[in-house]
Design an enzyme around this catalytic site. Sequence first.
Site, mmCIF file in Angstrom:
data_model
loop_
_atom_site.group_PDB
_atom_site.id
_atom_site.type_symbol
_atom_site.label_atom_id
_atom_site.label_comp_id
_atom_site.label_asym_id
_atom_site.label_seq_id
_atom_site.Cartn_x
_atom_site.Cartn_y
_atom_site.Cartn_z
ATOM 1 N N ASP A 1 0.856 -1.192 0.000
ATOM 2 C CA ASP A 1 0.000 0.000 0.000
ATOM 3 C C ASP A 1 0.888 1.236 0.000
ATOM 4 O O ASP A 1 2.096 1.151 0.208
ATOM 5 C CB ASP A 1 -0.903 0.015 1.237
ATOM 6 C CG ASP A 1 -0.107 0.111 2.528
ATOM 7 O OD1 ASP A 1 -0.468 0.936 3.366
ATOM 8 O OD2 ASP A 1 0.868 -0.646 2.708
ATOM 9 N N ASP B 1 2.077 4.578 1.897
ATOM 10 C CA ASP B 1 2.129 5.030 3.281
ATOM 11 C C ASP B 1 1.199 6.235 3.442
ATOM 12 O O ASP B 1 0.614 6.722 2.461
ATOM 13 C CB ASP B 1 3.578 5.381 3.644
ATOM 14 C CG ASP B 1 3.836 5.346 5.132
ATOM 15 O OD1 ASP B 1 3.422 4.372 5.780
ATOM 16 O OD2 ASP B 1 4.446 6.293 5.652
#
Length: 295
Positions: A212, A214
């Site tokens: 993902d 941050d």
Amino acid sequence: MPDLIEPVIGLIGGSGLYDIDGLEERAWRRVETPWGEPSDLLLFGRLAGVRCVFLPRHGRGHPTPPSALNYRANIDAMKRSGVTEILSLSAVGSLREDLPPGHFVIVDQFIDRTFAREKSFFGTGCVAHVSVAHPVCPRLGDALEASARELALPVTRGGTYLVMEGPQFSTKAESELYRQWGCSVIGMTNMPEAKLAREAELCYATVAMVTDFDCWHPDHDHVTVDQVVKVLFGNADKARALVKAVVPKLGQRRGPCPAGCDRALDHALITAPEKRDPALLAKLDAVAGRVLRAA
């Protein structure tokens, strides 16, 4: 002419990667170390005829958080098992727009922001200072990049991995700071792992697998746990394919590491032989036995 060695490939699996498919002659075995218990039993086997040793970094079922991992025991167990090179697979967050979820980064640098971990095999009674200016073995990086491109995996060669303590994720201010530092990805597990591998004279490389963005990213708050888990296990499938492709490339008999990873202790010990602590030397039998026997 130096003797050729038969490589033994150590594989350290991160979040979502708790086993390795395709291993023949496979057996889970307990490896005792003077530094305590490793994260789990080690899985021994052969892949395409090449000897491999696999360790799930957090243990099967992921019971151990990053700060509680016994990094010294993990690396010692690898060395004690005959491992000559380590491929580390790690789930990370991205600090760059061009490194989206599902992307792989073959990192070449680290910034260590951890503070609650034992970071060296050496200490009072046997002091050593190894160089980690270039913490990743370029030979392993080359093989990983070639294999990833053959598989058409989304991969970037080079980048800095910011290792945070955790277990909480970053604040937005921290995330923005790390971006200003030029970091590519952020995670919680590759330090002191990489430093200890260097002390143990093991060639080491990391594949950072992005799950993902941050929290710096404007879409971060809209990402669900289900989405992250889906990417995590998709990355694990890609990682298994990468392992199957790269291990045969690294399995041929070879001479000394061109980068000197396997000779990192040649000029590192500074404590005079007569001042060395026998108890600590006994614990260093696997990690530093090569230089201690020559002293």
